[in-house]
Enzyme design. Structure first.
Site, PDB file in Angstrom:
ATOM      1  N   HIS A  35      40.967  -5.610  16.211  1.00 14.04           N
ATOM      2  CA  HIS A  35      39.754  -6.037  15.243  1.00 14.04           C
ATOM      3  C   HIS A  35      40.059  -5.982  13.886  1.00 14.04           C
ATOM      4  CE1 HIS A  35      38.553  -4.206  19.069  1.00 14.04           C
ATOM      5  NE2 HIS A  35      37.652  -5.059  19.275  1.00 14.04           N
ATOM      6  N   LEU A 126      29.853   2.419  20.596  1.00 12.33           N
ATOM      7  CA  LEU A 126      29.150   2.311  19.369  1.00 12.33           C
ATOM      8  C   LEU A 126      27.857   3.105  19.509  1.00 12.33           C
ATOM      9  CD1 LEU A 126      29.286  -1.661  19.353  1.00 12.33           C
ATOM     10  CD2 LEU A 126      30.548   0.051  17.949  1.00 12.33           C
ATOM     11  N   GLY A 163      26.261  -2.939  15.734  1.00 14.21           N
ATOM     12  CA  GLY A 163      26.183  -2.679  16.990  1.00 14.21           C
ATOM     13  C   GLY A 163      25.844  -1.049  17.105  1.00 14.21           C
ATOM     14  N   ASN A 192      27.070  -7.479   8.052  1.00 13.09           N
ATOM     15  CA  ASN A 192      27.735  -8.491   8.143  1.00 13.09           C
ATOM     16  C   ASN A 192      27.016  -9.648   8.972  1.00 13.09           C
ATOM     17  OD1 ASN A 192      28.442  -7.840  10.553  1.00 13.09           O
ATOM     18  ND2 ASN A 192      30.476  -7.146  10.005  1.00 13.09           N
ATOM     19  N   HIS A 265      35.451 -11.075  14.183  1.00  8.06           N
ATOM     20  CA  HIS A 265      35.317  -9.807  14.912  1.00  8.06           C
ATOM     21  C   HIS A 265      36.728  -9.295  15.544  1.00  8.06           C
ATOM     22  CE1 HIS A 265      33.891  -6.470  17.220  1.00  8.06           C
ATOM     23  NE2 HIS A 265      34.420  -6.723  18.386  1.00  8.06           N
ATOM     24  N   ARG A 360      18.400  29.906  35.509  1.00  8.51           N
ATOM     25  CA  ARG A 360      18.129  29.644  34.141  1.00  8.51           C
ATOM     26  C   ARG A 360      17.656  30.822  33.502  1.00  8.51           C
ATOM     27  NH1 ARG A 360      12.200  27.544  33.702  1.00  8.51           N
ATOM     28  NH2 ARG A 360      11.373  28.362  36.096  1.00  8.51           N
ATOM     29  N   SER A 387      11.645  25.804  29.558  1.00  9.13           N
ATOM     30  CA  SER A 387      12.211  25.782  30.965  1.00  9.13           C
ATOM     31  C   SER A 387      13.662  25.901  31.178  1.00  9.13           C
ATOM     32  CB  SER A 387      11.902  24.003  31.468  1.00  9.13           C
ATOM     33  OG  SER A 387      10.599  23.845  31.533  1.00  9.13           O
ATOM     34  N   GLU A 414      17.976  13.326  24.674  1.00  7.07           N
ATOM     35  CA  GLU A 414      19.011  14.073  25.163  1.00  7.07           C
ATOM     36  C   GLU A 414      20.611  13.466  24.762  1.00  7.07           C
ATOM     37  OE1 GLU A 414      16.653  12.503  26.897  1.00  7.07           O
ATOM     38  OE2 GLU A 414      15.240  14.392  27.623  1.00  7.07           O
ATOM     39  N   PHE A 440      18.941  14.874  34.004  1.00  8.73           N
ATOM     40  CA  PHE A 440      18.744  14.055  32.613  1.00  8.73           C
ATOM     41  C   PHE A 440      20.333  14.235  32.003  1.00  8.73           C
ATOM     42  CE2 PHE A 440      14.015  15.082  32.741  1.00  8.73           C
ATOM     43  CZ  PHE A 440      14.018  13.882  33.561  1.00  8.73           C
ATOM     44  N   HIS A 476      13.368  13.922  39.299  1.00  7.85           N
ATOM     45  CA  HIS A 476      13.765  15.079  38.465  1.00  7.85           C
ATOM     46  C   HIS A 476      14.716  15.750  39.158  1.00  7.85           C
ATOM     47  CE1 HIS A 476      10.602  13.918  35.972  1.00  7.85           C
ATOM     48  NE2 HIS A 476      10.518  15.074  35.287  1.00  7.85           N
ATOM     49  N   ARG A 523      16.024  26.515  38.829  1.00  4.73           N
ATOM     50  CA  ARG A 523      14.550  26.672  38.553  1.00  4.73           C
ATOM     51  C   ARG A 523      14.132  27.725  39.474  1.00  4.73           C
ATOM     52  NH1 ARG A 523       9.196  24.650  40.900  1.00  4.73           N
ATOM     53  NH2 ARG A 523       7.694  25.332  39.231  1.00  4.73           N
TER      54      ARG A 523
END
Ligand SMILES: Cc1ncc(C[n+]2csc(CCOP(=O)(O)OP(=O)(O)O)c2C)c(N)n1
Ligand SMILES: [Mg+2]
Length: 671
Positions: A35, A126, A163, A192, A265, A360, A387, A414, A440, A476, A523
């Site tokens: 690039h 990116l 980006g 740019n 680019h 946990r 949690s 996250e 997640f 979940h 849990r």
């Protein structure tokens, strides 16, 4: 763009910046890929930053109090490679640039932190670099509070492109930096107006200046080719009490036929156009040739920070022996000697008390004893503190007026959290861990992959790790996540069965130097299965015999985490029928795979049938079920092959057949 006017306005500056442009054109031409446009457009900003502001000494790339420079727009890698070569980094002789993008070169297609000093972070995906920078800047604040301004006082500079700013993670990063007034973070936006598909307007009409301001940033807009304006903007940014964004209006592929177009680019390799661009620059030198006067000016820039570094060294040497030792230990990422004894004491206590708690909660019990002896840990949660159980007594909350706080409320971010943890780990002297729901992981995954690639010992505390979380339902309930994490190279995935295994997993995670860890935690409450105290860290073997067969061994049950309890109950059922059954707890497949073959065979000998039980998909289990050579054992798997459902955990375990009775049935069917 009137190149001649730019040249004559600042001839000295021009030639230094032209060296970056020429090296970029030459290296991309040699590689026939890469690039070109971004380094050509940002050469002026980078030159002024390195010449006038960046605190660094090319002879000591790892000086702890250096400013950090992050090229978030990683495709423009020739910008940083040119700077490292020109300023005299030992690892960047001209040969490295001639080998741009070739096997074994430090000059990989995108900057890789593990290939060379001076590359603070791996960029290319990116948005990651700007999000890393939040962690760098937080680490600096935390360490300044801990070790004092005399030895920790530096800036974090970022170059981000259109980006980077379009990627969603940038919003998480910008919001965090603004909220925490990370005033020593300075971002240059390479404004740019070009991306790969065309102009930015194709897909975006965001007012970036207003956007940054809205998140609490100090913003300036400048001509990114005017050295005086660049210098003044950096000076002002350093004085600001807010993080700073400098919008630099630039021309991609400046001075080339492709200037200001998306063609600029990528790889500009046309020999005639290359020659014409160089001629316009007044650059009459051969490929990879830097005139001696320009090179020596750049090398002087590379030495500019030496005096600062010597002064820093004097201040450091004047610290008490105790402070020096702490600083050095943290810098080297060595866990304190007390860690091992602390973990052993907790294990002994747990084996005696046999609490029934969620893992946990087990993790919190470990952190309660570990955090006081490891000042380098920094915990957090993405708005699930209660949690994830990641906050322990007396950590303090990181905030504008409490920079020494060691717990971070990341908010519902996250991805930004994971990327910032990477930044903290890369900065060094901080050992970050933070939590969210296991499901997640998907939201954090791009940065988790980079923890692994970048060899950073970040710890991910992922709770609510199966259908066992119950009523919150299938959105979940992770099903495929363990398989995905185990498929990721250089990642330790721990799924401990009780508090003892959790303590052992934490000990391993906290002593890693180049590998991230994921703790997969429940849990729901689990019984203590390790009731007999062993000094030895059994999780370090990855898998081990938890309960052996009574009589002739006919069945081996393998399980992790919450399903170890089920495997033990299935063993009871089978033993009651006179079927000798071994239970293997497998808290970390990666570590088990690293054991000697003889150990693996002792744990999983041929001859018995095997059933694995885990409340996730089967993928990843076959190596241990079928045997390492394919067909050593008849086997089956009890787990999930669909999404879960919303109901109490016990109901779901019944519905999906993850029960002791079912495991015992499957084993018997194989006999
Ligand atoms: C997450 C991610 N998506 C896509 C890409 C591929 N990609 C590399 S550069 C680029 C365009 C970037 O535009 P900009 O940041 O404005 O860079 P410029 O063209 O100005 O150099 C894209 C889509 C990537 N590297 N990372
Ligand atoms: Mg752009």
């Amino acid at each position: 763009m009137d190149i001649a006017a730019l040249r004559s306005a600042n001839p000295d500056h021009w030639m230094k910046a032209a060296a970056i442009r020429a090296l970029t054109l030459d290296a991309v031409a040699a590689a026939n890929s890469g690039h070109s446009g971004m380094p050509m457009g940002m050469a002026d900003v980078a030159t002024v930053l390195y010449e006038k502001h960046l605190k660094f000494d090319a002879a000591a790339p790892n000086w702890p109090d250096r400013d950090r420079f992050i090229l978030s727009a990683g495709h423009g890698s020739m910008l940083i490679y040119s700077l490292l070569h020109l300023t005299g980094y030992e690892q960047f002789p001209i040969e490295e640039l001639k080998n741009f993008r070739q096997l074994g070169a430090r000059t990989a297609g995108h900057p890789e932190n593990f290939l060379a000093d001076g590359i603070e972070t791996t960029t290319g995906p990116l948005g990651q670099g700007i999000a890393n920078s939040v962690g760098f800047a937080m680490a600096e604040e935390i360490l300044r509070a801990r070790h004092g301004k005399k030895v920790v006082d530096h800036h974090t500079y970022v170059i981000a492109g259109d980006g980077c700013l379009m990627e969603g993670v940038s919003q998480e990063a910008i919001a965090l930096a603004g909220r925490h007034e990370l005033s020593k973070l300075i971002v240059f936006w390479d404004n740019n107006n070009i991306t790969i598909d065309g102009t930015v307007e194709l897909s975006d009409r965001t007012d970036q200046v207003a956007r940054f301001k809205a998140s609490g940033w100090h913003v300036q807009e400048i001509d990114g080719h005017d050295p005086a304006a660049i210098d003044a903007a950096i000076t002002a940014a350093k004085k600001s009490k807010q993080p700073s964004m400098i919008a630099c209006k630039t021309h991609i592929a400046l001075g080339h036929a492709a200037q200001d177009t998306s063609k600029g680019h990528g790889a500009l390799t046309d020999a005639g156009q290359l020659a014409a661009a160089k001629e316009g620059y007044g650059w009459s030198y051969g490929p990879f040739e830097i005139p001696a006067d320009v090179k020596s000016q750049w090398e002087e820039i590379g030495r500019r920070g030496a005096a600062d570094r010597f002064a820093w060294q004097e201040r450091f040497d004047a610290l008490s022996d105790r402070k020096k030792a702490d600083f050095t230990r943290e810098l080297e990422g060595e866990a304190p000697k007390k860690l091992s004894a602390t973990i052993k004491a907790l294990k002994k206590q747990i084996s005696e008390e046999t609490p029934k708690v969620a893992t946990r909660k087990s993790s919190e019990m470990v952190l309660e004893v570990v955090n006081p002896i490891l000042p380098e840990t920094v915990g957090g949660s993405a708005d699930l503190t209660g949690s994830n159980n990641t906050k322990t007594a007396n950590l303090g909350i990181f905030d504008v007026d409490n920079r020494g706080g060691r717990f971070i409320h990341w908010g519902i971010r996250e991805h930004g959290m994971a990327a910032a943890m990477n930044g903290m780990a890369l900065h060094g002297m901080v050992r970050p861990y933070s939590g969210t729901f296991m499901c997640f992981t998907d939201y954090a995954r791009p940065a988790m992959r980079l923890s692994a690639l970048m060899q950073q010992p970040v710890v991910y505390v992922m709770t609510h790790d199966s259908i066992g979380l119950g009523e919150d339902g299938p959105t979940h309930q992770p099903v495929e996540h363990l398989a995905m994490l185990r498929a990721t190279p250089n990642t330790l995935v721990f799924r401990p069965a009780d508090t003892v295994e959790t303590a052992e997993a934490w000990e391993i995670a906290l002593t890693q130097k180049g590998t991230p860890s994921v703790l997969s935690l429940t849990r729901q409450n689990l019984p203590t299965v390790r009731v007999e105290h062993k000094q030895k860290n059994l999780v370090a073997q990855g898998g081990y015999v938890l309960a052996d067969a009574d009589g002739k061994r006919q069945v081996i049950l393998l399980a992790t985490g919450s399903e170890v309890e089920i495997a033990l109950a299935a063993r009871d059922l089978l033993q009651a029928e006179g079927i000798g059954t071994r239970v293997v707890s497998m808290p970390c497949m990666e570590l088990f795979a690293q054991q000697d073959e003889s150990y693996r065979k002792r744990v999983l000998p041929a001859g018995a049938v095997r059933v694995a039980v885990e409340a996730g998909v089967r993928q990843g289990w076959d190596r241990w079920l079928l045997g390492e050579r394919g067909r050593e054992a008849k086997s089956d798997f009890v787990g999930m092959d669909s999404f879960g459902a919303s109901a109490p955990a016990e109901v779901l375990y019944e519905k999906f057949g993850i029960t002791a009775a079912n495991v015992a049935e499957k084993a018997k069917a194989l006999l």
